[in-house]
Every structure is written in structure tokens, then in C-alpha cells.
Design a protein around this motif. Structure first.
Motif, PDB file in Angstrom:
ATOM      1  N   UNK A 136      -1.794  -0.714  37.559  1.00  0.00           N
ATOM      2  CA  UNK A 136      -3.041  -1.467  37.427  1.00  0.00           C
ATOM      3  C   UNK A 136      -4.287  -0.635  37.708  1.00  0.00           C
ATOM      4  N   UNK A 137      -4.224   0.289  38.654  1.00  0.00           N
ATOM      5  CA  UNK A 137      -5.383   1.154  38.923  1.00  0.00           C
ATOM      6  C   UNK A 137      -5.695   2.035  37.714  1.00  0.00           C
ATOM      7  N   UNK A 138      -4.647   2.529  37.053  1.00  0.00           N
ATOM      8  CA  UNK A 138      -4.836   3.349  35.850  1.00  0.00           C
ATOM      9  C   UNK A 138      -5.423   2.507  34.731  1.00  0.00           C
ATOM     10  N   UNK A 139      -4.942   1.285  34.572  1.00  0.00           N
ATOM     11  CA  UNK A 139      -5.491   0.370  33.561  1.00  0.00           C
ATOM     12  C   UNK A 139      -6.988   0.165  33.806  1.00  0.00           C
ATOM     13  N   UNK A 140      -7.357  -0.048  35.036  1.00  0.00           N
ATOM     14  CA  UNK A 140      -8.770  -0.281  35.371  1.00  0.00           C
ATOM     15  C   UNK A 140      -9.621   0.948  35.041  1.00  0.00           C
ATOM     16  N   UNK A 141      -9.131   2.131  35.393  1.00  0.00           N
ATOM     17  CA  UNK A 141      -9.899   3.358  35.105  1.00  0.00           C
ATOM     18  C   UNK A 141     -10.031   3.585  33.603  1.00  0.00           C
ATOM     19  N   UNK A 142      -8.923   3.405  32.871  1.00  0.00           N
ATOM     20  CA  UNK A 142      -8.961   3.606  31.424  1.00  0.00           C
ATOM     21  C   UNK A 142      -9.835   2.563  30.734  1.00  0.00           C
ATOM     22  N   UNK A 143      -9.810   1.334  31.220  1.00  0.00           N
ATOM     23  CA  UNK A 143     -10.649   0.281  30.648  1.00  0.00           C
ATOM     24  C   UNK A 143     -12.123   0.593  30.863  1.00  0.00           C
ATOM     25  N   UNK A 144     -12.451   1.026  32.064  1.00  0.00           N
ATOM     26  CA  UNK A 144     -13.846   1.394  32.333  1.00  0.00           C
ATOM     27  C   UNK A 144     -14.264   2.580  31.461  1.00  0.00           C
ATOM     28  N   UNK A 145     -13.391   3.555  31.316  1.00  0.00           N
ATOM     29  CA  UNK A 145     -13.691   4.721  30.481  1.00  0.00           C
ATOM     30  C   UNK A 145     -13.926   4.290  29.032  1.00  0.00           C
ATOM     31  N   UNK A 146     -13.076   3.390  28.531  1.00  0.00           N
ATOM     32  CA  UNK A 146     -13.233   2.891  27.162  1.00  0.00           C
ATOM     33  C   UNK A 146     -14.582   2.183  26.996  1.00  0.00           C
ATOM     34  N   UNK A 147     -14.929   1.347  27.931  1.00  0.00           N
ATOM     35  CA  UNK A 147     -16.199   0.625  27.865  1.00  0.00           C
ATOM     36  C   UNK A 147     -17.387   1.586  27.905  1.00  0.00           C
ATOM     37  N   UNK A 148     -17.290   2.607  28.746  1.00  0.00           N
ATOM     38  CA  UNK A 148     -18.373   3.586  28.861  1.00  0.00           C
ATOM     39  C   UNK A 148     -18.563   4.355  27.557  1.00  0.00           C
ATOM     40  N   UNK A 149     -17.480   4.874  26.977  1.00  0.00           N
ATOM     41  CA  UNK A 149     -17.609   5.641  25.737  1.00  0.00           C
ATOM     42  C   UNK A 149     -18.041   4.759  24.561  1.00  0.00           C
ATOM     43  N   UNK A 150     -17.631   3.543  24.558  1.00  0.00           N
ATOM     44  CA  UNK A 150     -18.094   2.610  23.522  1.00  0.00           C
ATOM     45  C   UNK A 150     -19.598   2.355  23.703  1.00  0.00           C
ATOM     46  N   UNK A 151     -20.027   2.198  24.939  1.00  0.00           N
ATOM     47  CA  UNK A 151     -21.452   2.027  25.232  1.00  0.00           C
ATOM     48  C   UNK A 151     -22.246   3.226  24.713  1.00  0.00           C
ATOM     49  N   UNK A 152     -21.783   4.444  24.999  1.00  0.00           N
ATOM     50  CA  UNK A 152     -22.474   5.642  24.521  1.00  0.00           C
ATOM     51  C   UNK A 152     -22.516   5.693  22.999  1.00  0.00           C
ATOM     52  N   UNK A 153     -21.411   5.370  22.363  1.00  0.00           N
ATOM     53  CA  UNK A 153     -21.352   5.414  20.904  1.00  0.00           C
ATOM     54  C   UNK A 153     -22.397   4.493  20.289  1.00  0.00           C
ATOM     55  N   UNK A 154     -22.575   3.319  20.868  1.00  0.00           N
ATOM     56  CA  UNK A 154     -23.530   2.340  20.341  1.00  0.00           C
ATOM     57  C   UNK A 154     -24.963   2.680  20.744  1.00  0.00           C
ATOM     58  N   UNK A 155     -25.169   3.051  21.974  1.00  0.00           N
ATOM     59  CA  UNK A 155     -26.538   3.217  22.491  1.00  0.00           C
ATOM     60  C   UNK A 155     -27.224   4.531  22.119  1.00  0.00           C
ATOM     61  N   UNK A 156     -26.487   5.616  21.957  1.00  0.00           N
ATOM     62  CA  UNK A 156     -27.151   6.882  21.666  1.00  0.00           C
ATOM     63  C   UNK A 156     -27.992   6.844  20.390  1.00  0.00           C
ATOM     64  N   UNK A 157     -27.493   6.310  19.283  1.00  0.00           N
ATOM     65  CA  UNK A 157     -28.363   6.221  18.105  1.00  0.00           C
ATOM     66  C   UNK A 157     -29.590   5.334  18.346  1.00  0.00           C
ATOM     67  N   UNK A 158     -29.434   4.286  19.116  1.00  0.00           N
ATOM     68  CA  UNK A 158     -30.576   3.430  19.445  1.00  0.00           C
ATOM     69  C   UNK A 158     -31.585   4.182  20.302  1.00  0.00           C
ATOM     70  N   UNK A 159     -31.098   4.949  21.261  1.00  0.00           N
ATOM     71  CA  UNK A 159     -31.987   5.747  22.099  1.00  0.00           C
ATOM     72  C   UNK A 159     -32.726   6.793  21.264  1.00  0.00           C
ATOM     73  N   UNK A 160     -32.041   7.379  20.300  1.00  0.00           N
ATOM     74  CA  UNK A 160     -32.704   8.336  19.423  1.00  0.00           C
ATOM     75  C   UNK A 160     -33.850   7.662  18.670  1.00  0.00           C
ATOM     76  N   UNK A 161     -33.612   6.470  18.156  1.00  0.00           N
ATOM     77  CA  UNK A 161     -34.663   5.739  17.438  1.00  0.00           C
ATOM     78  C   UNK A 161     -35.853   5.474  18.352  1.00  0.00           C
ATOM     79  N   UNK A 162     -35.579   5.087  19.582  1.00  0.00           N
ATOM     80  CA  UNK A 162     -36.658   4.858  20.537  1.00  0.00           C
ATOM     81  C   UNK A 162     -37.424   6.146  20.816  1.00  0.00           C
ATOM     82  N   UNK A 163     -36.697   7.246  20.983  1.00  0.00           N
ATOM     83  CA  UNK A 163     -37.331   8.543  21.226  1.00  0.00           C
ATOM     84  C   UNK A 163     -38.196   8.953  20.039  1.00  0.00           C
TER      85      UNK A 163
END
Length: 170
Positions: A136-163
Motif C-alpha cells: 500500500x505504501x508503494x501504491x500511494x507513492x506511485x499514485x502521487x507520482x502519476x498525479x504529479x506528472x499528469x499535472x506537469x503534462x497539463x500545466x506546462x503548456x498553460x504556463x508557457x501561454x501565460x509567460x
């Protein structure tokens, strides 16, 4: 560190300014290195960035950094893969100059979303495997990692547009 500024790179007002600028490049590179950036790549990147026209030859980099041709070559190859340095023919010579592309920082950053998407896409398999292993600890770490990388994938192009909007690039 060695001196060796080209004639157009030395300050007419302060002959020691070039050496001070190279020392500053080394201090800034140390911050990159501490954050995990490869040592020689950081030194080369910041030396090019702080040169007068943001472009230097391999020989100029060797002289300023006091390193071998192989060290410069390896750093350049790494920086090219990140899109932070590019090769350009040096006028009137067979030498190449290594320069920062326009908008190098966010160009390099924005090249990474496919990596982020690939990592995020691979993580469900690991999460499933960890669940089967009752880790379960590994599941939690991997889930958080997945959410973080998905967040970066979505937000970086938006941040570029803002910049770009902030800079007036539209």
C-alpha cells in the motif's frame, strides 16, 4: 578557471569584469549542480549564457573552464538533447559556435511534456502490480507520482501561454 576573454568580450570599462562574470557563472552553475544538473553541463550552459553574445566555440569554452575538449563535447551533447544549446557554423571558419537558442529556458522546459505523459502513462501498471503485492505504501507513492506528472503534462503548456502573454509574445 582561466581568463582568456576574446577582444569583443572584455569590458572596455573594467578589464577584470570578464573574470568576475565567469566567477558568477561558476556560482550560478553550482546552484544548478546542487539541484541535480550534471556538473560540466551546468558550467558550459552558464558560461555560454553569460558570454557577450551567448555563443562560444569549443576552444573558448575549454579555455574559460580549464577543461578538456572531451568534457566540453559531452556537455554540449547533453545540452543539445535538452534543447538548451545549438550548434552554428562560425563565419569564416570550420569551427562551430555553441549558442543559446532564443527562449532557451522555456523551450527546454516545454520539450518535456511527452516525457511527463509517458511516465504518467506507465504508472498504472506499477500501481496495479503494487496492489497485487499488497504494498500500500508503494501504491500511494506511485499514485502521487502519476498525479504529479499528469499535472506537469497539463500545466506546462498553460504556463508557457501565460509567460508568452506576460512577455507580449502573441
Amino acid at each position: 578557471m582561466t581568463g582568456g576573454a576574446s577582444a569583443h568580450d572584455a569590458s572596455a570599462h573594467d578589464p577584470g569584469a570578464h573574470e568576475e562574470l565567469q566567477q558568477y557563472a561558476e556560482k550560478l552553475a553550482a546552484v544548478f549542480i546542487a539541484a541535480g544538473f550534471p556538473r560540466m553541463a551546468a558550467r558550459v550552459l552558464l558560461t555560454v549564457m553569460l558570454s557577450t553574445d551567448a555563443a562560444l566555440t569549443a576552444a573558448e569554452l575549454q579555455e574559460r573552464l580549464g577543461v578538456s575538449a572531451a568534457a566540453v563535447s559531452g556537455a554540449i551533447k547533453y545540452l543539445e538533447t535538452l534543447g538548451m544549446v545549438r550548434r552554428r557554423a562560425h563565419r569564416g571558419s570550420r569551427k562551430e559556435r555553441y549558442e543559446l537558442p532564443e527562449q532557451a529556458w522555456y523551450t527546454a522546459t516545454l520539450r518535456q511534456p511527452p516525457f511527463y505523459a509517458e511516465i504518467a502513462g506507465m504508472l498504472p501498471e506499477g500501481i496495479t502490480t503494487a496492489r497485487r503485492a499488497d504494498a500500500s505504501d508503494t501504491v500511494a507513492r506511485l499514485t502521487e507520482m502519476q498525479q504529479f506528472f499528469e499535472f506537469l503534462r497539463v500545466r506546462l503548456p498553460q504556463l508557457y501561454e501565460e509567460w508568452a502573454a506576460q512577455r507580449g509574445d502573441r
